[in-house]
Design a protein around this motif. Structure first.
Motif, PDB file in Angstrom:
ATOM      1  N   ILE A 109       1.584  -5.762   0.896  1.00  0.00           N
ATOM      2  CA  ILE A 109       0.155  -5.544   1.122  1.00  0.00           C
ATOM      3  C   ILE A 109      -0.492  -5.113  -0.192  1.00  0.00           C
ATOM      4  CG2 ILE A 109       0.252  -5.030   3.588  1.00  0.00           C
ATOM      5  CD1 ILE A 109       0.229  -2.105   2.943  1.00  0.00           C
ATOM      6  N   TYR A 110      -1.754  -5.433  -0.325  1.00  0.00           N
ATOM      7  CA  TYR A 110      -2.502  -5.135  -1.540  1.00  0.00           C
ATOM      8  C   TYR A 110      -3.653  -4.202  -1.187  1.00  0.00           C
ATOM      9  CZ  TYR A 110       0.310  -8.916  -3.269  1.00  0.00           C
ATOM     10  OH  TYR A 110       1.381  -9.690  -3.604  1.00  0.00           O
ATOM     11  N   LEU A 111      -3.775  -3.141  -1.976  1.00  0.00           N
ATOM     12  CA  LEU A 111      -4.746  -2.087  -1.702  1.00  0.00           C
ATOM     13  C   LEU A 111      -5.614  -1.867  -2.934  1.00  0.00           C
ATOM     14  CD1 LEU A 111      -2.054   0.329  -0.270  1.00  0.00           C
ATOM     15  CD2 LEU A 111      -3.556  -1.139   1.072  1.00  0.00           C
ATOM     16  N   ARG A 112      -6.888  -1.638  -2.706  1.00  0.00           N
ATOM     17  CA  ARG A 112      -7.803  -1.366  -3.828  1.00  0.00           C
ATOM     18  C   ARG A 112      -7.452  -0.032  -4.466  1.00  0.00           C
ATOM     19  NH1 ARG A 112     -13.945  -2.089  -2.214  1.00  0.00           N
ATOM     20  NH2 ARG A 112     -14.070  -0.696  -4.006  1.00  0.00           N
ATOM     21  N   LYS A 113      -7.212  -0.063  -5.753  1.00  0.00           N
ATOM     22  CA  LYS A 113      -6.777   1.131  -6.476  1.00  0.00           C
ATOM     23  C   LYS A 113      -7.843   2.228  -6.471  1.00  0.00           C
ATOM     24  CE  LYS A 113      -4.177   2.232 -10.574  1.00  0.00           C
ATOM     25  NZ  LYS A 113      -3.570   1.703 -11.791  1.00  0.00           N
ATOM     26  N   ASP A 114      -9.115   1.859  -6.620  1.00  0.00           N
ATOM     27  CA  ASP A 114     -10.180   2.858  -6.655  1.00  0.00           C
ATOM     28  C   ASP A 114     -10.311   3.596  -5.321  1.00  0.00           C
ATOM     29  OD1 ASP A 114     -11.133   0.457  -5.512  1.00  0.00           O
ATOM     30  OD2 ASP A 114     -13.213   0.936  -6.021  1.00  0.00           O
ATOM     31  N   ILE A 123      -7.836   4.143  -3.147  1.00  0.00           N
ATOM     32  CA  ILE A 123      -6.669   5.025  -3.000  1.00  0.00           C
ATOM     33  C   ILE A 123      -6.931   6.335  -3.729  1.00  0.00           C
ATOM     34  CG2 ILE A 123      -4.207   5.302  -3.548  1.00  0.00           C
ATOM     35  CD1 ILE A 123      -4.853   3.337  -1.232  1.00  0.00           C
ATOM     36  N   LYS A 124      -7.552   6.250  -4.885  1.00  0.00           N
ATOM     37  CA  LYS A 124      -7.858   7.451  -5.664  1.00  0.00           C
ATOM     38  C   LYS A 124      -8.884   8.333  -4.946  1.00  0.00           C
ATOM     39  CE  LYS A 124     -10.302   7.328  -9.504  1.00  0.00           C
ATOM     40  NZ  LYS A 124     -10.758   7.064 -10.863  1.00  0.00           N
ATOM     41  N   ASP A 125      -9.856   7.715  -4.276  1.00  0.00           N
ATOM     42  CA  ASP A 125     -10.946   8.460  -3.643  1.00  0.00           C
ATOM     43  C   ASP A 125     -10.627   8.972  -2.242  1.00  0.00           C
ATOM     44  OD1 ASP A 125     -12.451   7.996  -5.890  1.00  0.00           O
ATOM     45  OD2 ASP A 125     -13.539   6.304  -5.037  1.00  0.00           O
ATOM     46  N   PHE A 126      -9.724   8.313  -1.520  1.00  0.00           N
ATOM     47  CA  PHE A 126      -9.454   8.655  -0.120  1.00  0.00           C
ATOM     48  C   PHE A 126      -8.492   9.828   0.004  1.00  0.00           C
ATOM     49  CE2 PHE A 126     -10.107   4.073   1.645  1.00  0.00           C
ATOM     50  CZ  PHE A 126     -11.478   4.229   1.519  1.00  0.00           C
ATOM     51  N   ASP A 127      -8.619  10.565   1.115  1.00  0.00           N
ATOM     52  CA  ASP A 127      -7.617  11.576   1.452  1.00  0.00           C
ATOM     53  C   ASP A 127      -6.437  10.876   2.140  1.00  0.00           C
ATOM     54  OD1 ASP A 127      -8.656  10.983   3.949  1.00  0.00           O
ATOM     55  OD2 ASP A 127      -8.949  13.047   4.549  1.00  0.00           O
ATOM     56  N   GLY A 128      -5.374  11.618   2.407  1.00  0.00           N
ATOM     57  CA  GLY A 128      -4.161  11.049   2.972  1.00  0.00           C
ATOM     58  C   GLY A 128      -4.360  10.364   4.307  1.00  0.00           C
ATOM     59  N   ASP A 129      -5.129  10.981   5.207  1.00  0.00           N
ATOM     60  CA  ASP A 129      -5.350  10.392   6.531  1.00  0.00           C
ATOM     61  C   ASP A 129      -6.082   9.059   6.437  1.00  0.00           C
ATOM     62  OD1 ASP A 129      -4.213  12.723   7.447  1.00  0.00           O
ATOM     63  OD2 ASP A 129      -6.078  13.571   8.241  1.00  0.00           O
ATOM     64  N   PHE A 156      -9.041  -3.752  -9.600  1.00  0.00           N
ATOM     65  CA  PHE A 156      -7.648  -3.363  -9.743  1.00  0.00           C
ATOM     66  C   PHE A 156      -7.063  -3.074  -8.372  1.00  0.00           C
ATOM     67  CE2 PHE A 156      -9.403  -2.213 -13.911  1.00  0.00           C
ATOM     68  CZ  PHE A 156      -8.537  -2.963 -14.715  1.00  0.00           C
ATOM     69  N   PHE A 157      -5.798  -3.433  -8.194  1.00  0.00           N
ATOM     70  CA  PHE A 157      -5.166  -3.232  -6.896  1.00  0.00           C
ATOM     71  C   PHE A 157      -3.733  -2.754  -7.076  1.00  0.00           C
ATOM     72  CE2 PHE A 157      -4.373  -7.597  -8.094  1.00  0.00           C
ATOM     73  CZ  PHE A 157      -3.014  -7.769  -7.822  1.00  0.00           C
ATOM     74  N   ILE A 158      -3.191  -2.251  -5.988  1.00  0.00           N
ATOM     75  CA  ILE A 158      -1.795  -1.835  -5.929  1.00  0.00           C
ATOM     76  C   ILE A 158      -1.116  -2.721  -4.894  1.00  0.00           C
ATOM     77  CG2 ILE A 158      -0.212   0.043  -5.329  1.00  0.00           C
ATOM     78  CD1 ILE A 158      -2.531   1.989  -6.031  1.00  0.00           C
ATOM     79  N   GLY A 159      -0.009  -3.332  -5.263  1.00  0.00           N
ATOM     80  CA  GLY A 159       0.778  -4.123  -4.329  1.00  0.00           C
ATOM     81  C   GLY A 159       2.036  -3.361  -3.962  1.00  0.00           C
ATOM     82  N   LYS A 166      -0.009   8.849  -0.303  1.00  0.00           N
ATOM     83  CA  LYS A 166      -0.957   8.803  -1.424  1.00  0.00           C
ATOM     84  C   LYS A 166      -0.219   9.018  -2.747  1.00  0.00           C
ATOM     85  CE  LYS A 166      -5.243  10.595  -3.247  1.00  0.00           C
ATOM     86  NZ  LYS A 166      -6.533  11.172  -2.953  1.00  0.00           N
ATOM     87  N   TYR A 167       0.703   9.959  -2.765  1.00  0.00           N
ATOM     88  CA  TYR A 167       1.496  10.217  -3.974  1.00  0.00           C
ATOM     89  C   TYR A 167       2.316   8.974  -4.345  1.00  0.00           C
ATOM     90  CZ  TYR A 167       5.007  12.257  -7.055  1.00  0.00           C
ATOM     91  OH  TYR A 167       5.826  12.523  -8.117  1.00  0.00           O
ATOM     92  N   LEU A 168       2.963   8.361  -3.356  1.00  0.00           N
ATOM     93  CA  LEU A 168       3.749   7.156  -3.590  1.00  0.00           C
ATOM     94  C   LEU A 168       2.882   6.045  -4.195  1.00  0.00           C
ATOM     95  CD1 LEU A 168       6.330   5.377  -3.172  1.00  0.00           C
ATOM     96  CD2 LEU A 168       5.443   4.894  -0.885  1.00  0.00           C
ATOM     97  N   LEU A 169       1.707   5.832  -3.617  1.00  0.00           N
ATOM     98  CA  LEU A 169       0.817   4.782  -4.115  1.00  0.00           C
ATOM     99  C   LEU A 169       0.302   5.087  -5.524  1.00  0.00           C
ATOM    100  CD1 LEU A 169      -1.182   3.993  -0.862  1.00  0.00           C
ATOM    101  CD2 LEU A 169       0.556   2.564  -1.956  1.00  0.00           C
ATOM    102  N   THR A 170       0.047   6.357  -5.792  1.00  0.00           N
ATOM    103  CA  THR A 170      -0.393   6.760  -7.130  1.00  0.00           C
ATOM    104  C   THR A 170       0.690   6.461  -8.146  1.00  0.00           C
ATOM    105  OG1 THR A 170      -1.794   8.478  -6.175  1.00  0.00           O
ATOM    106  CG2 THR A 170      -1.257   8.681  -8.508  1.00  0.00           C
ATOM    107  N   MET A 171       1.944   6.767  -7.799  1.00  0.00           N
ATOM    108  CA  MET A 171       3.055   6.488  -8.719  1.00  0.00           C
ATOM    109  C   MET A 171       3.245   4.989  -8.910  1.00  0.00           C
ATOM    110  SD  MET A 171       4.220   9.298  -9.840  1.00  0.00           S
ATOM    111  CE  MET A 171       2.558   9.940  -9.804  1.00  0.00           C
TER     112      MET A 171
END
Length: 134
Positions: A3-8, A10-16, A97-100, A123-128
């Motif tokens: 799955i592909y997620l918008r990087k911006d 992920i940075k702005d959202f809380d965990g839930d 930018f995205f995270i796959g 969120k930590y996993l996606l940030t890494m």
């Protein structure tokens, strides 16, 4: 399933909110903007089985509500408190930018047998992963 997620986001959202966003992105198909969603379906999508807790379900519901408030998704029809027809047009993205990541890694993080906040862990996993990708 990748799955592909918008990087911006992920940075702005809380965990839930990230949990709900990931579950919806894994179900979204371009060209099919309106689709049926239940909170239990989102939890199953993240967990991979029905072993999730009430606390986890409440977190996903809270994240889903945050996505509606932010305008990422809109509710077209509310069937009951936990079932909706949503318009997911805001889930589609281009030119950013995205995270796959493989959904299996998300499920591993959500299935950790601990009292840790799973949304924060994801969120930590996606940030890494996002740091390594760029």
């Amino acid at each position: 399933m990748k799955i592909y997620l918008r990087k911006d986001l992920i940075k702005d959202f809380d965990g839930d909110t990230i949990l709900a966003y990931i579950a919806l992105r894994s179900m979204y198909h371009k060209g099919e903007e309106e689709f049926y969603v239940s909170i239990n379906m989102l939890c199953y999508r993240l967990f991979g089985n029905i072993g999730y807790t009430r606390t986890f379900k409440d977190a996903v519901y809270s994240g889903f509500s945050n996505l509606v408030q932010r305008g990422i998704i809109s509710i077209k029809n509310q069937i009951n408190k936990m079932e909706f027809i949503v318009n997911g047009q805001g889930l589609y993205f281009e030119d950013c930018f995205f995270i796959g990541i493989d959904l299996e890694y998300i499920r591993m993080a959500c299935g950790v047998d601990s009292r840790v906040d799973r949304g924060s862990l994801v969120k930590y996993l996606l940030t890494m992963v996002g740091t390594l990708c760029n």
